[in-house]
Design a protein around this motif. Structure first.
Motif, PDB file in Angstrom:
ATOM      1  N   TYR A   1       0.830  -1.207   0.000  1.00 59.36           N
ATOM      2  CA  TYR A   1       0.000   0.000   0.000  1.00 59.36           C
ATOM      3  C   TYR A   1       0.865   1.258   0.000  1.00 59.36           C
ATOM      4  CZ  TYR A   1      -3.570   3.348   1.430  1.00 59.36           C
ATOM      5  OH  TYR A   1      -4.414   4.435   1.492  1.00 59.36           O
ATOM      6  N   ARG A   2       1.946   1.245   0.776  1.00 61.14           N
ATOM      7  CA  ARG A   2       2.795   2.436   0.884  1.00 61.14           C
ATOM      8  C   ARG A   2       3.428   2.793  -0.451  1.00 61.14           C
ATOM      9  NH1 ARG A   2       8.075   3.003   1.459  1.00 61.14           N
ATOM     10  NH2 ARG A   2       8.320   0.759   1.754  1.00 61.14           N
ATOM     11  N   ASP A   3       3.988   1.798  -1.150  1.00 58.94           N
ATOM     12  CA  ASP A   3       4.620   2.061  -2.446  1.00 58.94           C
ATOM     13  C   ASP A   3       3.597   2.552  -3.464  1.00 58.94           C
ATOM     14  OD1 ASP A   3       7.050   1.339  -1.457  1.00 58.94           O
ATOM     15  OD2 ASP A   3       7.016  -0.697  -2.271  1.00 58.94           O
ATOM     16  N   LEU A   4       2.407   1.967  -3.469  1.00 58.84           N
ATOM     17  CA  LEU A   4       1.381   2.370  -4.438  1.00 58.84           C
ATOM     18  C   LEU A   4       0.868   3.774  -4.138  1.00 58.84           C
ATOM     19  CD1 LEU A   4      -0.535  -1.022  -4.654  1.00 58.84           C
ATOM     20  CD2 LEU A   4       0.855   0.024  -6.452  1.00 58.84           C
ATOM     21  N   LYS A   5       0.741   4.097  -2.870  1.00 62.69           N
ATOM     22  CA  LYS A   5       0.331   5.453  -2.491  1.00 62.69           C
ATOM     23  C   LYS A   5       1.387   6.462  -2.930  1.00 62.69           C
ATOM     24  CE  LYS A   5      -2.628   8.136  -0.319  1.00 62.69           C
ATOM     25  NZ  LYS A   5      -4.026   8.277  -0.784  1.00 62.69           N
ATOM     26  N   GLN A   6       2.634   6.115  -2.714  1.00 60.83           N
ATOM     27  CA  GLN A   6       3.739   6.984  -3.126  1.00 60.83           C
ATOM     28  C   GLN A   6       3.769   7.148  -4.637  1.00 60.83           C
ATOM     29  OE1 GLN A   6       7.654   6.136  -1.358  1.00 60.83           O
ATOM     30  NE2 GLN A   6       8.532   6.293  -3.418  1.00 60.83           N
ATOM     31  N   LEU A   7       3.514   6.059  -5.365  1.00 57.32           N
ATOM     32  CA  LEU A   7       3.484   6.122  -6.825  1.00 57.32           C
ATOM     33  C   LEU A   7       2.349   7.016  -7.304  1.00 57.32           C
ATOM     34  CD1 LEU A   7       4.292   5.228  -9.658  1.00 57.32           C
ATOM     35  CD2 LEU A   7       2.924   3.159  -9.330  1.00 57.32           C
ATOM     36  N   GLY A   8       1.185   6.905  -6.664  1.00 57.14           N
ATOM     37  CA  GLY A   8       0.057   7.743  -7.052  1.00 57.14           C
ATOM     38  C   GLY A   8       0.351   9.217  -6.882  1.00 57.14           C
ATOM     39  N   GLU A   9       0.958   9.589  -5.762  1.00 60.62           N
ATOM     40  CA  GLU A   9       1.300  10.987  -5.537  1.00 60.62           C
ATOM     41  C   GLU A   9       2.337  11.477  -6.539  1.00 60.62           C
ATOM     42  OE1 GLU A   9      -0.203  13.014  -3.474  1.00 60.62           O
ATOM     43  OE2 GLU A   9      -1.530  11.361  -2.897  1.00 60.62           O
ATOM     44  N   ALA A  10       3.333  10.638  -6.836  1.00 62.36           N
ATOM     45  CA  ALA A  10       4.350  11.013  -7.827  1.00 62.36           C
ATOM     46  C   ALA A  10       3.729  11.196  -9.205  1.00 62.36           C
ATOM     47  CB  ALA A  10       5.445   9.940  -7.871  1.00 62.36           C
ATOM     48  N   LEU A  11       2.771  10.330  -9.536  1.00 63.51           N
ATOM     49  CA  LEU A  11       2.100  10.414 -10.828  1.00 63.51           C
ATOM     50  C   LEU A  11       1.303  11.709 -10.951  1.00 63.51           C
ATOM     51  CD1 LEU A  11       1.504   8.888 -13.475  1.00 63.51           C
ATOM     52  CD2 LEU A  11      -0.469   7.870 -12.325  1.00 63.51           C
ATOM     53  N   LYS A  12       0.578  12.073  -9.903  1.00 64.70           N
ATOM     54  CA  LYS A  12      -0.200  13.317  -9.933  1.00 64.70           C
ATOM     55  C   LYS A  12       0.709  14.530 -10.063  1.00 64.70           C
ATOM     56  CE  LYS A  12      -2.639  12.470  -6.175  1.00 64.70           C
ATOM     57  NZ  LYS A  12      -3.655  12.666  -5.100  1.00 64.70           N
ATOM     58  N   GLY A  13       1.818  14.518  -9.327  1.00 61.49           N
ATOM     59  CA  GLY A  13       2.747  15.646  -9.416  1.00 61.49           C
ATOM     60  C   GLY A  13       3.383  15.776 -10.779  1.00 61.49           C
ATOM     61  N   GLU A  14       3.731  14.644 -11.382  1.00 63.48           N
ATOM     62  CA  GLU A  14       4.358  14.674 -12.706  1.00 63.48           C
ATOM     63  C   GLU A  14       3.394  15.182 -13.767  1.00 63.48           C
ATOM     64  OE1 GLU A  14       7.437  14.136 -15.511  1.00 63.48           O
ATOM     65  OE2 GLU A  14       7.476  14.071 -13.320  1.00 63.48           O
ATOM     66  N   VAL A  15       2.151  14.703 -13.729  1.00 65.38           N
ATOM     67  CA  VAL A  15       1.175  15.107 -14.741  1.00 65.38           C
ATOM     68  C   VAL A  15       0.830  16.589 -14.614  1.00 65.38           C
ATOM     69  CG1 VAL A  15      -1.201  14.793 -15.543  1.00 65.38           C
ATOM     70  CG2 VAL A  15       0.198  12.808 -14.985  1.00 65.38           C
ATOM     71  N   SER A  16       0.660  17.059 -13.405  1.00 63.06           N
ATOM     72  CA  SER A  16       0.265  18.460 -13.213  1.00 63.06           C
ATOM     73  C   SER A  16       1.303  19.439 -13.749  1.00 63.06           C
ATOM     74  CB  SER A  16       0.010  18.729 -11.731  1.00 63.06           C
ATOM     75  OG  SER A  16       1.198  18.529 -10.977  1.00 63.06           O
ATOM     76  N   ASN A  17       2.564  19.008 -13.841  1.00 60.31           N
ATOM     77  CA  ASN A  17       3.631  19.887 -14.336  1.00 60.31           C
ATOM     78  C   ASN A  17       4.152  19.470 -15.717  1.00 60.31           C
ATOM     79  OD1 ASN A  17       3.965  21.585 -11.893  1.00 60.31           O
ATOM     80  ND2 ASN A  17       4.561  19.651 -10.956  1.00 60.31           N
TER      81      ASN A  17
END
Length: 608
Positions: A323-339
C-alpha cells in the motif's frame, strides 16, 4: 680535428676515424730541427727489418684498440636510447586496457546483476525492456496509420481481390437461392486522400474483368458538406449538407436517421493526433516514474523456466506491491502530470480540434489521473515474478493481481538451442484462457504449433510458419498462420449445410509488410491440391495529393432538387455493366426502381 691518415674532419673527442679506423694522434709542439735530429737518430739505430716489424705491430695494436672501443665510438655517434622507458609504456598500456575493460564490464548486465541492489537491478531491466518495447510500439502506430498528420496531408491506395471455385459458388447458390457465378472473381480498388479539411475517397467495383460501378466522394469538414458522384450515372456531383441529408432521410421514412459529423470528427481527429515519437517519449518518461517508485524487490539465483515444454536458464526478480509504495506512486504520478508541459500541449491541440475548451480538457485529464492514483491502492498485495535471461531481457512474467488473487496472468517465451516454447495463460475468477506453443527456429525464422484452449472454449490448434522475428521488430512482417476450418466451426458451434464442403481445408493467413508504407494480407483455403477460396488485401501509402471541392455540384436541399439529375442519369449503363458481368436479372431490376423514383419526387416533397 682531422684524421692523420685520410684527412677527413672528425668529431670533437673521437679516438678513431669513422672512415678508415686510424687512431687519432694529437699534434706535438716541438721545433723543426729537434724533430729532424730525432728522426735521423731513430733511422740509424734500427735496422730496416726491425723497422718493418715495428710498423706491423703498431698497425695490429691500432686495430685491436679500434675493436675494443667500437661500441663506445658508435654510441657517441648515435642518439642514446633509454631502455627503462619501455617499462613505463607497457605499464601504461596495461592500465588503459584495464580501465576500458572495467568501464565495459561495469556497463554489462552481468555486473549489474552481481553488484546492484535488487531494486536497482530491477529498474535497470525494466527500463531497458520498456524503452525497446515503446520504440517498437511507435513504429507499429505508424504502420497502423495512427502517427498523426502534422502536415494534414496523406494518401493511400487499397485493393481487395476475392476468388472462389465452382464448388464454393454452387454452395453459395444453394444457400441463397440465386446463381452466384458472377462472384467468381471480385475486385474492389480504392484511393483515399486527406488534404487540410478535405477528404476524398474513390471506390471501383469489378466482377471478373468487367468494370461495374464506381463511387467518388469528397467531404468538406469546414463547411459540413458531402459530395457524391457515380461516374456510370453522371459526371455531375450531388452535394449534401449533413443537416439537410438527415432531413431528407427522415422524409424518406428513416425516422431515426442519425447523420452525425463522423467524417468531420474523423478528419479533425487524424489532423490533431500527435506524432507517435512524441507520445512514446512521454510514455517512456512515465514508465521510468513507475519503476523508480518500486522498492520491494528480491533477487534469486539462477533457475530453470519451462514454457511450452522448452527449458531455459534464467534469474528471477520477485516484486511485491504494498500500500505504501502504491500510495507513493500515485502521488508522484499526480505531481508529474500536473507539471507536464508536453502532455498539456497535446491535450490542448486535441481539445481545439474537438471544439472543447482547453481548460476543461486539462481539468478532465487531471481528474482522471487523481482517480487512477486512488485506484492504484487496490493493487496492494499484488506480486510479480520477472524472469530475466543472461542478457538482461525479460523472457517471462507471472502476475498475481490483488490480495484475493482473482486474476493471474503468465506469459513469455523460452529458447533452448533451436527450440522455443511460448505461453499465454490467463485465469480470472474460475475461468481460464490459454495459448501454448512449441516450435523451432532457423536463425530468426520461426516455425511453431500452438494450441488455444480454455475453460469455456474447445481446444483449437494452429500453426505459425516462416515468421521473421527480426523483421517484426523493425515493423516488417513476413509470416503465415494456418488452422483447420472444421476446428473453427466446432469452436464457434457453426452448423451449416455448406460447412461440410470446406471443413477439411486449412485456412491460411499470410501477412507480408516490406515497410510501414506497404503491406499485403492473404487468406486462402487450401488442402495441398486445390485452393477453393482466395482473398488478398493490399495497402500502399501514396503520399499527399491536392483535393478540390467540385464547383458545379448540384446542391440538394430538398428531394425535388434531384429530379433533373435522376431523369438524366444513365441507369442503362449500370444495367448493361451488371448484365455483362453475369449478375442475375433478379438483382439488377432494382436499379429500374431507383430510376422510376424520379417520377414521385414532387409527390414526396408535397407530402412531407
Amino acid at each position: 680535428m682531422y684524421c692523420i691518415n685520410c684527412g677527413i674532419q672528425m668529431k670533437e673527442g673521437a679516438k678513431f676515424c669513422p672512415k678508415c679506423g686510424t687512431k687519432y694522434q694529437a699534434p706535438v709542439d716541438v721545433d723543426e730541427a729537434s724533430a729532424e735530429a730525432a728522426a735521423d737518430q731513430a733511422d740509424e739505430a734500427a735496422p730496416e727489418a726491425a723497422t718493418e716489424s715495428t710498423g706491423e705491430a703498431d698497425t695490429a695494436g691500432q686495430a685491436a684498440a679500434f675493436e675494443d672501443d667500437y661500441d663506445k665510438y658508435f654510441a657517441i655517434e648515435d642518439e642514446p636510447v633509454d631502455k627503462s622507458r619501455r617499462k613505463y609504456y607497457i605499464v601504461g598500456a596495461i592500465a588503459v586496457a584495464a580501465v576500458v575493460f572495467l568501464i565495459c564490464f561495469c556497463n554489462t548486465n552481468t555486473f549489474k546483476r552481481l553488484f546492484y541492489k535488487p531494486a536497482d537491478y530491477y529498474r535497470y531491466v525494466e527500463k531497458k525492456n520498456a524503452h525497446k518495447n515503446l520504440e517498437q510500439l511507435g513504429g507499429w502506430l505508424e504502420v497502423a496509420g495512427m502517427d498523426g498528420n502534422g502536415d494534414k496531408a496523406s494518401g493511400r491506395e487499397e485493393s481487395l481481390n476475392i476468388g472462389m471455385s465452382d464448388d464454393i459458388l454452387d454452395a453459395v447458390s444453394d444457400a441463397f437461392g440465386v446463381n452466384a457465378d458472377f462472384l467468381k472473381e471480385i475486385n474492389i480498388t480504392g484511393k483515399s486522400a486527406l488534404y487540410g479539411n478535405l477528404y476524398s475517397g474513390n471506390v471501383n467495383l469489378s466482377l471478373g474483368s468487367d468494370q461495374v460501378l464506381a463511387l467518388n466522394t469528397i467531404a468538406d469538414s469546414e463547411n459540413d458538406n458531402l459530395y457524391l458522384r457515380i461516374p456510370e450515372l453522371s459526371d455531375d456531383y450531388l452535394g449534401f449538407n449533413t443537416e439537410n441529408l438527415k432531413s431528407l432521410l427522415e422524409k424518406a421514412g428513416a425516422s431515426n436517421a442519425k447523420i452525425d459529423k463522423s467524417t468531420e470528427d474523423y478528419l479533425k481527429m487524424m489532423s490533431s493526433l500527435p506524432k507517435a515519437a512524441r507520445v512514446i517519449k512521454i510514455a517512456d518518461r512515465y514508465a521510468d516514474l513507475v519503476f523508480d517508485n518500486i522498492e520491494d524487490v528480491k533477487k534469486s539465483g539462477m533457475k530453470t523456466l519451462e514454457l511450452g515444454g522448452v527449458k531455459q536458464k534464467c534469474w528471477v526478480l520477485t516484486v511485491k506491491l504494498d500500500y505504501r509504495d502504491l500510495k507513493q506512486l500515485g502521488e508522484a504520478l499526480k505531481g508529474e502530470v500536473s507539471n507536464d508541459k508536453d502532455l498539456k500541449a497535446i491535450v490542448s491541440e486535441m481539445a481545439e480540434s474537438a471544439d472543447v475548451y482547453e481548460d476543461e480538457a486539462w481539468d478532465a485529464v487531471l481528474d482522471a489521473v487523481d482517480d487512477l492514483a486512488d485506484d492504484l491502492t487496490y493493487l496492494a498485495g499484488s506480486k510479480m515474478e520477472v524472469y530475466v535471461d543472461s542478457r538482461g531481457h525479460v523472457i517471462s512474467r507471472e502476475i498475481t493481481a490483488g490480495e484475493a488473487a482473482d486474476l493471474t496472468v503468465t506469459y513469455g517465451r523460452t529458447i533452448h538451442g533451436r527450440e522455443f516454447g511460448a505461453l499465454l495463460d490467463v485465469k480470472y475468477e474460475g475461468t481460464s484462457f490459454t495459448i501454448e506453443g512449441i516450435g523451432r527456429k532457423s536463425g530468426e525464422i520461426y516455425f511453431a504449433d500452438f494450441t488455444l484452449g480454455g475453460s469455456d472454449i474447445d481446444s483449437l490448434g494452429f500453426s505459425l510458419n516462416c515468421f521473421d522475428h527480426k523483421a517484426f521488430e523493425k515493423q516488417k512482417i513476413d509470416g503465415e498462420v494456418s488452422v483447420r476450418v472444421g476446428d473453427i466451426m466446432e469452436m464457434f458451434n457453426i452448423d451449416h449445410p455448406a460447412a461440410g464442403l470446406i471443413e477439411d481445408y486449412l485456412a491460411v493467413l499470410t501477412v507480408t509488410a516490406k515497410d510501414v508504407k506497404s503491406y499485403e494480407i492473404r487468406l486462402k483455403l487450401a488442402d495441398g491440391k486445390s485452393e477453393p477460396f482466395k482473398c488478398t488485401y493490399t495497402f500502399k501509402d501514396t503520399g499527399a495529393s491536392k483535393i478540390s471541392v467540385p464547383e458545379d455540384a448540384i446542391m440538394v436541399e430538398k428531394l425535388s432538387d434531384m429530379k433533373d439529375y435522376l431523369a438524366e442519369a444513365d441507369f442503362d449503363c449500370v444495367q448493361d455493366n451488371l448484365e455483362r458481368a453475369g449478375v442475375p436479372e433478379s438483382l439488377t431490376k432494382y436499379f429500374s426502381y431507383i430510376q422510376k423514383f424520379s417520377d414521385y419526387i414532387d409527390y414526396f416533397d408535397l407530402l412531407y
